[in-house]
Scaffold this active site. Sequence first.
Site, PDB file in Angstrom:
ATOM      1  N   GLY A  48       8.817  33.952  37.883  1.00 31.48           N
ATOM      2  CA  GLY A  48      10.043  33.212  37.579  1.00 31.48           C
ATOM      3  C   GLY A  48      10.679  32.750  38.867  1.00 31.48           C
ATOM      4  CE1 TYR A  58      13.245  38.186  38.282  1.00 31.87           C
ATOM      5  CE2 TYR A  58      12.357  38.103  36.049  1.00 31.87           C
ATOM      6  CZ  TYR A  58      13.409  38.352  36.910  1.00 31.87           C
ATOM      7  OH  TYR A  58      14.604  38.775  36.420  1.00 31.87           O
ATOM      8  CG  HIS A  92       0.908  33.692  40.803  1.00 28.35           C
ATOM      9  ND1 HIS A  92       1.715  33.599  39.693  1.00 28.35           N
ATOM     10  CD2 HIS A  92       1.737  33.713  41.875  1.00 28.35           C
ATOM     11  CE1 HIS A  92       2.976  33.553  40.079  1.00 28.35           C
ATOM     12  NE2 HIS A  92       3.024  33.628  41.409  1.00 28.35           N
ATOM     13  CD  GLU A 119      -0.672  33.274  37.024  1.00 27.73           C
ATOM     14  OE1 GLU A 119      -1.151  34.393  37.316  1.00 27.73           O
ATOM     15  OE2 GLU A 119       0.499  32.961  37.287  1.00 27.73           O
TER      16      GLU A 119
END
Length: 502
Positions: free
Chosen positions: A51, A78, A161, A163
Amino acid sequence: MIAVIDFGSQYTQLIARRVRECKVYSEIYSCFIEADRLRGRQLEGIILSGGPGSVYQTRIARFRKFFELDVPVLGICYGMQLAAEIFGGKVKHGKKHEYGHAGLNTSRSLIFKGIDKSFNVWMSHGDRVIKVPVSSKIIASTASTSIAAFQFKRFYGLQFHPEVHHTRYGIKIIKNFLYQICQARPNWSMKKFVDQQIGSIRNQVGNKKVICALSGGVDSTVAAALTAKAIGNNLIGVFVDNGLLRYREREEVYRSLKSRINLRVIDARRRFLARLAGVIDPEKKRKIIGHEFIKIFEKEARRIQGANYLVQGTLYPDVIESGQGVGPSVVIKSHHNVGGLPKRMDLQIIEPLRSLFKDEVRKLGYVLNLPNRFVERKPFPGPGLAVRIIGAVNEKRIESLRSAERILQEEARQLNIYPRIWQIFAVLLPLRSVGVMGDKRTYDHVIALRAVESEDGMTADWVRLPKAFLSRLSNRITNEVKGINRVVFDITSKPPATIEWE
Ligand code: XMP
């Protein structure tokens, strides 16, 4: 089902998609959703997205609900910081943003099972966890971040991350979370999605009637075909011929869909043309066409006794654009699929595609055995040829453009790059130029060709079409379309130009 909770990350959609690529069904929910709505949804795990910074940390207690659902939780960026704060750790607000590749060193943990001990990951954060909750275990670090991942009971937090493609083993990490930690089985498929949706549509509507506005495009066709599979003739598709369709489009739609969908075709060509007479301003054209369509559709809906529902082909990106159902980062913008009709019509909406992306909808189209031509259709604007006829719209000009467009499509389908092209179309310009045909001087109209490549229509580049193709088109159009003596090719990207000319 895995719930992906959106805290406003630009990657939220990507997370949901990756999970589905691992054959586990996922849906995205706003971080403000009542946790109760997730109960009883066969929830197997939760992923908390990243976020924008620490904006929400002032009232983070309200997000405790996501840890009380008795399923494993994966916190990304986040999401990890949130868990650290909630369970008594500490997050430091960073002035410096860490962005880009970083070398990660891991220690033993189920989330890194079967993966090299050190590998490259993608970081994008300002804040960082500087103290983990009591009885948690730090499971990864980088040269600049001593706590790059930690584990606390059934919670796993990752500062990087998994992803994004740049994270090596990202998919493997997600798979470990899904299969090893959540014990989810990789058994979700589009076929399953169809079965689930059929069940839920039947439950929702019983034996009431459902109507659907069909445009002949991928989304509305797939949504209607799926609904028809669930409730048969109780789904009534309405297709309005506004006179601005492509060559033989109405016939094609009718022929291909009549055996699957209880279809009503309304011939409103005269009505649209009459309302458009003399209108030049593009936005006025759009408004007139939109209004007329709503009036016709409302009238038809009133004639269908007992219609209580409206099915729409709203996709996930439409949901985001309208600022519905997702977290704090969304751009609020009204969308023609989401706003508009239902408010005025007092119908309940069914949106069976609202968790899917365009390419997933195409896959669904194949599973539903829709003809390839429908599944592979390029985007076509709602106002149709009216916004590709610059200046006044009348029957003669529509006919010219339609003929040029037919030739263009015939030829374009032969190109081996055709699947990569986002849109390819012709535009009729409001000017005349001098030419010579046979021994005669002509003073005729100009067709512009446009072909673009794009990811999502937001930005685009013109396609470097083969010269032989361009020259064949120019020949055919000037020879076969009456009143056209010149063909030009648009070599502008978006921005600065838009894809359509109006
Ligand atoms: P632009 O011209 O804005 O187009 O670069 C981006 C994408 O949107 C399509 N488009 C429309 N679709 N109604 C629609 O349903 C419209 O009024 C409209 N205008 C543009 C365009 O074809 C492209 O795919």
